[in-house]
Design a protein around this motif. Structure first.
Motif, mmCIF file in Angstrom:
data_model
loop_
_atom_site.group_PDB
_atom_site.id
_atom_site.type_symbol
_atom_site.label_atom_id
_atom_site.label_comp_id
_atom_site.label_asym_id
_atom_site.label_seq_id
_atom_site.Cartn_x
_atom_site.Cartn_y
_atom_site.Cartn_z
ATOM 1 N N MET A 195 0.831 -1.210 0.000
ATOM 2 C CA MET A 195 0.000 0.000 0.000
ATOM 3 C C MET A 195 0.862 1.255 0.000
ATOM 4 O O MET A 195 0.573 2.225 -0.718
ATOM 5 N N ILE A 196 1.918 1.253 0.828
ATOM 6 C CA ILE A 196 2.751 2.452 0.960
ATOM 7 C C ILE A 196 3.546 2.741 -0.311
ATOM 8 O O ILE A 196 3.609 3.887 -0.773
ATOM 9 N N PHE A 197 4.138 1.692 -0.897
ATOM 10 C CA PHE A 197 5.091 1.905 -1.990
ATOM 11 C C PHE A 197 4.530 1.641 -3.391
ATOM 12 O O PHE A 197 5.157 2.024 -4.381
ATOM 13 N N ILE A 198 3.358 1.018 -3.490
ATOM 14 C CA ILE A 198 2.804 0.738 -4.826
ATOM 15 C C ILE A 198 1.384 1.270 -4.981
ATOM 16 O O ILE A 198 1.124 2.122 -5.827
ATOM 17 N N ALA A 199 0.451 0.771 -4.173
ATOM 18 C CA ALA A 199 -0.960 1.114 -4.365
ATOM 19 C C ALA A 199 -1.219 2.617 -4.226
ATOM 20 O O ALA A 199 -1.855 3.226 -5.093
ATOM 21 N N ARG A 200 -0.730 3.218 -3.147
ATOM 22 C CA ARG A 200 -0.952 4.647 -2.941
ATOM 23 C C ARG A 200 -0.270 5.495 -4.015
ATOM 24 O O ARG A 200 -0.932 6.353 -4.620
ATOM 25 N N PRO A 201 1.019 5.289 -4.322
ATOM 26 C CA PRO A 201 1.635 6.102 -5.382
ATOM 27 C C PRO A 201 0.967 5.939 -6.746
ATOM 28 O O PRO A 201 0.763 6.929 -7.449
ATOM 29 N N VAL A 202 0.634 4.705 -7.117
ATOM 30 C CA VAL A 202 -0.025 4.492 -8.418
ATOM 31 C C VAL A 202 -1.361 5.224 -8.463
ATOM 32 O O VAL A 202 -1.696 5.889 -9.456
ATOM 33 N N SER A 203 -2.136 5.140 -7.384
ATOM 34 C CA SER A 203 -3.435 5.819 -7.332
ATOM 35 C C SER A 203 -3.273 7.330 -7.422
ATOM 36 O O SER A 203 -4.012 8.002 -8.156
ATOM 37 N N VAL A 204 -2.305 7.873 -6.674
ATOM 38 C CA VAL A 204 -2.100 9.326 -6.671
ATOM 39 C C VAL A 204 -1.642 9.820 -8.036
ATOM 40 O O VAL A 204 -2.187 10.799 -8.569
ATOM 41 N N PHE A 205 -0.649 9.164 -8.618
ATOM 42 C CA PHE A 205 -0.149 9.606 -9.920
ATOM 43 C C PHE A 205 -1.226 9.482 -10.990
ATOM 44 O O PHE A 205 -1.316 10.327 -11.890
ATOM 45 N N ALA A 206 -2.048 8.443 -10.919
ATOM 46 C CA ALA A 206 -3.137 8.276 -11.897
ATOM 47 C C ALA A 206 -4.182 9.380 -11.737
ATOM 48 O O ALA A 206 -4.655 9.959 -12.722
ATOM 49 N N CYS A 207 -4.538 9.703 -10.486
ATOM 50 C CA CYS A 207 -5.562 10.725 -10.238
ATOM 51 C C CYS A 207 -5.076 12.127 -10.611
ATOM 52 O O CYS A 207 -5.869 12.969 -11.055
ATOM 53 N N LEU A 208 -3.789 12.389 -10.407
ATOM 54 C CA LEU A 208 -3.253 13.731 -10.664
ATOM 55 C C LEU A 208 -2.674 13.877 -12.067
ATOM 56 O O LEU A 208 -2.113 14.921 -12.402
ATOM 57 N N LEU A 209 -2.816 12.848 -12.886
ATOM 58 C CA LEU A 209 -2.282 12.884 -14.250
ATOM 59 C C LEU A 209 -2.781 14.082 -15.059
ATOM 60 O O LEU A 209 -1.996 14.719 -15.782
ATOM 61 N N PRO A 210 -4.077 14.463 -14.977
ATOM 62 C CA PRO A 210 -4.555 15.607 -15.778
ATOM 63 C C PRO A 210 -4.041 16.965 -15.306
ATOM 64 O O PRO A 210 -4.163 17.952 -16.031
ATOM 65 N N PHE A 211 -3.482 17.034 -14.112
ATOM 66 C CA PHE A 211 -3.105 18.328 -13.523
ATOM 67 C C PHE A 211 -1.605 18.548 -13.693
ATOM 68 O O PHE A 211 -0.795 18.239 -12.808
ATOM 69 N N ARG A 212 -1.239 19.113 -14.834
ATOM 70 C CA ARG A 212 0.164 19.254 -15.198
ATOM 71 C C ARG A 212 0.898 20.267 -14.336
ATOM 72 O O ARG A 212 2.134 20.260 -14.270
ATOM 73 N N HIS A 213 0.161 21.169 -13.681
ATOM 74 C CA HIS A 213 0.826 22.184 -12.851
ATOM 75 C C HIS A 213 1.344 21.596 -11.539
ATOM 76 O O HIS A 213 2.123 22.250 -10.835
ATOM 77 N N ILE A 214 0.926 20.385 -11.186
ATOM 78 C CA ILE A 214 1.400 19.740 -9.962
ATOM 79 C C ILE A 214 2.685 18.988 -10.280
ATOM 80 O O ILE A 214 2.705 18.103 -11.141
ATOM 81 N N SER A 215 3.765 19.338 -9.609
ATOM 82 C CA SER A 215 5.067 18.752 -9.915
ATOM 83 C C SER A 215 5.145 17.295 -9.466
ATOM 84 O O SER A 215 4.354 16.841 -8.632
#
Length: 486
Positions: free
Chosen positions: A317-337
């Motif tokens: 959850m810490i190293f795979i599930a959470r990061p994958v979910s966050v990066f997928a959800c924030l993919l449309p928001f290019r202003h977020i580094s």
């Protein structure tokens, strides 16, 4: 020893007193306060000093009350201007992010249970249920850590994280309840029905929360009570009414109280200082009670049976599930580094909420529910230790930390909301006194009044003849131009 009517006050006061003392010491070493409350509960529990507490129903009730207060108080501290730029990504994280975390983690748990070297045997639905209970970030933990450590973050990350943690519990709660219903009824997963239930829960919860928030503001400002101490109590009664009525209407009570808190926190309110002081104290009290209760509920020796599997799930959850979910959800928001996305991924804190949600399968008598509960508890401890103790360090490592903002003024003076003015303080320098050392010699803007002068520990009421010195602190009152222009 068991709890009785005669000893509950003594035991409770000892537990709370011990927790506060230990938390003061632990804070110096960067240990999350809420983790220490959990550990104190475990120390006094059945495997420690022998206090017997095994009622999942009572723990769930205490958790429901505590979460209502914590979410409402968190909503009150959430300002529109802060969350407006991050509203869309925050909502996506709190809905789609929770769903993705559940699916990814649930699939991993099911694969683990199919592997004959592990000691768990879970169906796909039970695996998803275990994942759903842990799929949301914990509002109590996130609010407490960010605020107690007074973290200031770049890219509007703090309001985004607080918005996500305050609004994603309803999604996890709904997934947990729906999966329990599917397992107990023996029916198959109907995505259309689940989607419909989620939509209804969110619509009712949002509508009732908004309505009660507006009603609370109107009532508090108009009722005219004889004692200012009654206003916070009146507001507290409305918090519980909001949760209960929303639940009766088949909406989501946790979402409703959070939205009501946001409405109240962003409105002009009489006796705001008294209300904030009361709610902050009550929030801490219920956080302590909730974490102590959950610590007492668990039998630590039972976690040893699930330790290896729980460790694997927690690390996934810490190293795979959470990061994958966050990066997928924030993919449309290019202003977020990418650094900001990494930090959001790391602040996937688990805490009291997953443990409380894990009591629902126990009460519903789901097969293997005790094993599920112990797994959730172990992962919560892992998350608080690994993530909770390193949030500040990770923020500095990613260069996302900012200097701490000063709250209020050095005079400790506040104005009621109904006074359309603001207070500022200023420390005098040599350059400011070049043209004279009296107030009449200074270029004070029109509409600004110096109320007090602080010199060391001495307070001086100013007039035109008071001789000022370098290092004096002036307290100004001025017109609130923002509100005036609006």
């Amino acid at each position: 020893m068991i709890f009785t009517a005669e000893n509950i006050l003594l035991i409770g006061s000892v537990l709370i007193f011990s927790s506060i003392l230990i938390s003061k010491t632990g804070y110096r070493f960067g240990i999350p306060t809420l983790l220490l409350f959990l550990l104190v509960g475990m120390f006094f529990g059945s495997d420690g000093l022998g206090l017997q507490f095994n009622s999942a129903e009572d723990a769930q009730f205490i958790g429901m009350m505590a979460l209502s207060i914590i979410l409402f108080s968190g909503g009150m501290d959430t300002k529109y201007q802060d969350i407006k730029p991050v509203l869309t990504p925050g909502i996506i994280l709190s809905t789609v992010g929770v769903l993705l975390t559940t699916l990814l983690t649930g699939s991993f748990i099911f694969l683990l249970s199919e592997w004959n070297r592990t000691n768990i045997e879970l169906t796909l639905m039970a695996s998803l249920l275990l994942a759903a209970t842990m799929s949301s970030t914990d509002s109590a933990s996130v609010f407490s850590l960010l605020r107690s450590q007074k973290m200031n973050l770049k890219e509007n990350l703090r309001p985004m994280l607080e918005l996500e943690s305050g609004s994603n519990d309803p999604m996890a709660y709904m997934l947990t309840i729906v999966l329990i219903q599917i397992i107990t009824s023996g029916s198959e997963l109907n995505l259309a029905l689940v989607g419909k239930d989620l939509l209804v829960q969110f619509l009712i919860g949002g509508s009732v929360g908004y309505a009660f928030g507006r009603f609370a503001v109107w009532l508090v400002n108009r009722i005219g009570l004889s004692n200012s101490s009654l206003y916070p109590i009146l507001l507290l009664s409305l918090v519980f009414a909001t949760f209960t009525i929303t639940d009766l209407l088949k909406g989501n009570g946790y979402l409703a109280v959070y939205i009501a808190g946001v409405i109240v926190g962003n409105a002009r309110l009489v006796y705001r200082k008294e209300i904030n002081t009361f709610m902050n104290g009550l929030t801490w009290l219920f956080q302590i009670i909730m974490f102590l209760t959950l610590g007492l509920l668990v039998n630590p020796h039972e976690m040893l049976d699930v330790a290896v599997v729980a460790l694997l799930i927690g690390l996934f959850m810490i190293f795979i599930a959470r990061p994958v979910s966050v990066f997928a959800c924030l993919l449309p928001f290019r202003h977020i580094s990418n650094k900001a996305r990494l930090f959001v991924s790391w602040v996937g804190l688990r805490g009291a909420v997953p443990i409380i949600f894990a009591t629902y399968p126990v009460i519903a008598h789901i097969e293997g529910s005790q094993q599920l509960f112990n797994t959730v508890f172990f992962i919560t401890l892992l998350s608080l230790v690994v993530q909770g103790m390193s949030i500040s360090s990770v923020a500095r490592w990613l260069h996302l930390d900012l200097p701490e903002e000063k709250e209020g003024n050095e005079f400790g003076v506040e104005l009621p909301d109904e006074i359309d003015s603001k207070l500022n303080d200023l420390t005098l320098t040599d350059d400011m006194l070049l043209h004279g050392n009296r107030l009449k010699d200074m270029n004070i803007p029109k509409g600004t009044l110096v109320m007090l002068v602080k010199r060391g520990n001495e307070f001086i009421i100013p007039n035109g003849q008071v001789e000022l010195q370098v290092g004096d602190k002036l307290l100004f009152i001025s017109e609130n131009k923002d509100n005036k222009q609006a």
